[in-house]
Scaffold this active site. Structure first.
Site: not given
Ligand code: NAD
Length: 312
Positions: A145, A181
């Site tokens: 999604c 991620s």
């Molecule tokens: P996750 O924690 O699984 O992954 C985070 C990613 O960011 C990892 O790849 C990590 O290495 C990277 N990262 C962290 N710090 C970093 C830095 N300083 N520099 C570069 N890369 C860095 O999280 P996720 O499940 O992928 O979710 C990420 C964000 O997206 C969260 O805030 C979540 O709430 C949001 N999200 C939003 C939606 C939406 O539809 N708006 C959907 C899913 C997730």
């Protein structure tokens, strides 16, 4: 001090998808039924579950939320897989830890997987296989999604060039994705590269390049480690910057973003400071409303793909 940056809100992009979903629903003539499984105590997950339910009902879908103990989850998913009254299944993560949660994703029947995270669907996605029923190619595969929501946003912003053939419409675009991620960043980088872009995927461990190579001659993308590359190298060449770093500490360094770049934030926190409007040509501050519309679109597609519905 006015800027020339155009701020595009997710609402406007969601509206277009809303029309498409409503047309599909009218042709179907029944309400698809989504079941959500909430097996953690995370208030953010509960909020998201309630929001899914509200959006489903407002848009003419049925939604049931099952709140349960986490050790009951696997059996409850198997029961929903067998239940003809359930069209789609969504599980609110995290439940256990990343590796055990992955095994839960394996249990969800692919024909009911609105999130597009089951192994067969994910494999199709990485391999650039777009249909479930080759060679007829009527039933489109289900895509995860959030990555698909970001693609729909890039289509809306005309980053996808419709002069080019379907499947090649990002040829020539250079895109940085900050997040790798398994649920968002890596599938997103693969999808964009499969559509022809040169993608710089950045995470805490470094930079990778996803690309179909010179002249996009490869059928699917290949990945290459870019040892020694930093975010600065990626931003210097990128027309589009997509960021999804969790937490409120992280900010994309505005001074390194190219003048006129298109910037999209999908983190639940703001990864761009307000100064981004001095640099970006287009800024999309949040995408949640588009993601949820994609969830409904995926649910509709699952129902359309059911035998006897006539494909989509
Ligand atoms: P996750 O924690 O699984 O992954 C985070 C990613 O960011 C990892 O790849 C990590 O290495 C990277 N990262 C962290 N710090 C970093 C830095 N300083 N520099 C570069 N890369 C860095 O999280 P996720 O499940 O992928 O979710 C990420 C964000 O997206 C969260 O805030 C979540 O709430 C949001 N999200 C939003 C939606 C939406 O539809 N708006 C959907 C899913 C997730």
């Amino acid at each position: 001090n006015p800027t020339n940056c155009k701020v595009i809100l997710a609402n406007n992009i969601a509206k277009r998808l809303h029309g498409e979903v409503q047309d599909g629903l009218a042709a179907l003539g029944r309400k698809p039924h989504l079941v959500g499984f909430l097996a953690n105590k995370d208030p953010a997950a509960k909020m998201y579950a309630d929001w899914t339910g509200k959006t489903c009902v407002e848009n003419g879908f049925d939604f049931t939320l099952q709140q349960l103990e986490r050790e009951s989850l696997e059996e409850a998913i198997r029961a929903a897989n067998r239940d003809a009254a359930v069209d789609g299944i969504i599980v609110y993560y995290p439940v256990f830890n990343p590796s055990r949660d992955r095994t839960i994703q394996y249990i969800v029947d692919q024909r009911k997987d609105v999130e597009g995270l089951s192994p067969y669907l994910i494999n199709n996605m990485y391999q650039n296989i777009r249909f479930l029923d080759p060679p007829a190619n009527v039933q489109k595969s289900i895509l995860p999604c959030t990555p698909l929501a970001i693609i729909k946003i890039l289509e809306y912003l005309q980053i996808y060039n419709t002069i080019l053939a379907y499947g090649n419409r990002l040829h020539g675009r250079r895109i940085t994705v900050i997040n790798r991620s398994e649920v968002v960043g890596r599938p997103l980088a693969a999808l964009l590269a499969n559509d022809g872009a040169e993608v710089y995927s950045v995470d805490v461990t470094g930079v990778q390049r996803f690309s179909r190579g010179e002249g996009i001659r490869k059928q699917q993308h290949a990945v290459e480690d870019k040892d020694g590359w930093t975010l600065a190298d990626c931003l210097a060449v990128s027309d589009v910057v997509i960021s999804g770093v969790p937490g409120d500490k992280y900010k994309v360094p505005v001074e390194l973003v190219r003048d006129g770049a298109v910037c999209i934030n999908f983190s639940s926190e703001k990864n761009f400071t307000p100064q981004i409007k001095e640099k970006a040509s287009i800024y999309v501050p949040a995408i949640g409303k588009v993601t949820i519309m994609i969830l409904l679109r995926n649910l509709l597609r699952l129902v359309q793909n059911q035998p006897g519905t006539g494909g989509s």
